[in-house]
Design an enzyme around this catalytic site. Structure first.
Site, PDB file in Angstrom:
ATOM      1  N   LYS A  50       3.301  61.721 137.081  1.00 33.62           N
ATOM      2  CA  LYS A  50       4.305  61.834 138.146  1.00 33.62           C
ATOM      3  C   LYS A  50       5.508  62.645 137.685  1.00 33.62           C
ATOM      4  O   LYS A  50       5.987  62.480 136.575  1.00 33.62           O
ATOM      5  CB  LYS A  50       4.752  60.423 138.539  1.00 33.62           C
ATOM      6  N   GLY A  55       8.093  59.892 130.464  1.00 32.33           N
ATOM      7  CA  GLY A  55       7.045  60.537 129.665  1.00 32.33           C
ATOM      8  C   GLY A  55       6.676  61.914 130.183  1.00 32.33           C
ATOM      9  O   GLY A  55       6.487  62.862 129.410  1.00 32.33           O
ATOM     10  N   CYS A  56       6.585  62.041 131.495  1.00 33.66           N
ATOM     11  CA  CYS A  56       6.205  63.327 132.085  1.00 33.66           C
ATOM     12  C   CYS A  56       7.294  64.378 131.886  1.00 33.66           C
ATOM     13  O   CYS A  56       7.007  65.553 131.689  1.00 33.66           O
ATOM     14  CB  CYS A  56       5.879  63.145 133.566  1.00 33.66           C
ATOM     15  N   THR A  57       8.549  63.936 131.918  1.00 35.46           N
ATOM     16  CA  THR A  57       9.662  64.858 131.678  1.00 35.46           C
ATOM     17  C   THR A  57       9.666  65.299 130.211  1.00 35.46           C
ATOM     18  O   THR A  57       9.834  66.493 129.920  1.00 35.46           O
ATOM     19  CB  THR A  57      10.999  64.204 132.078  1.00 35.46           C
ATOM     20  N   ALA A  60       6.838  67.847 129.890  1.00 29.53           N
ATOM     21  CA  ALA A  60       7.154  69.123 130.542  1.00 29.53           C
ATOM     22  C   ALA A  60       8.231  69.894 129.774  1.00 29.53           C
ATOM     23  O   ALA A  60       8.129  71.117 129.607  1.00 29.53           O
ATOM     24  CB  ALA A  60       7.603  68.876 131.979  1.00 29.53           C
TER      25      ALA A  60
END
Length: 163
Positions: A50, A55-57, A60
């Site tokens: 998401k 974690g995704c940030t 990325a």
């Protein structure tokens, strides 16, 4: 909820083709991309749960910070079930230079075996498993990185691209 997710495509097999909306990384608003249109270049597809979660940030921003090296080695795309509109906000907020694909119906995640049953606080739900596929110029999967730790992602992708 589906009880069985298709198996992940393995190294040495053809990467499942798809067509999806794409934003950023030089793609115009409203652009649609198919994997088959990228044949002839190495491709990295990284699936993440998401936009704008911790974690995704981290993952990325790691790619963003290594973009100079990564972009010379392969065409890289992030894929999640978020909409193009959410992807655009995520890209702008974190100055992400790479394109993101929207997989709102989870068809791509399903084809790659990463739309899976997860559990949080004893509650089962369907979600995207953090996984990366490194695909050769010929459309054959060279490496599958499963359940990747966000802070180790770039290092693992670069190793896989060397191979």
């Amino acid at each position: 909820m589906p009880s069985e997710t298709p198996a992940k495509p393995a190294p040495g097999t053809t990467a499942p083709d798809f067509t999806a909306p794409v934003i950023g990384g030089g793609y115009e608003d409203g652009a649609v991309l198919s994997l088959s249109s990228l044949q002839g270049s190495p491709v990295v597809l990284y699936f993440y749960p998401k936009d704008d979660t911790p974690g995704c940030t981290t993952q990325a921003c790691g790619i963003r910070d290594s973009w100079g090296v990564l972009s010379r080695k392969a065409k890289l795309f992030g894929i999640s079930g978020d909409s193009i509109k959410k992807h655009a906000k995520f890209q702008k907020k974190h100055e992400l230079p790479f394109p993101l694909l929207s997989d709102e119906d989870h068809a791509i995640a399903t084809a790659y075996g990463v739309w899976v049953e997860k559990m949080l606080y004893g509650r089962k739900y369907m979600g995207t498993e953090r996984s990366t596929f490194v695909i050769g110029k010929d459309g054959i999967i060279k490496a599958v990185l499963e359940k990747v730790k966000p802070e180790k992602h770039v290092e693992l992708v670069l190793e896989a691209l060397q191979g």
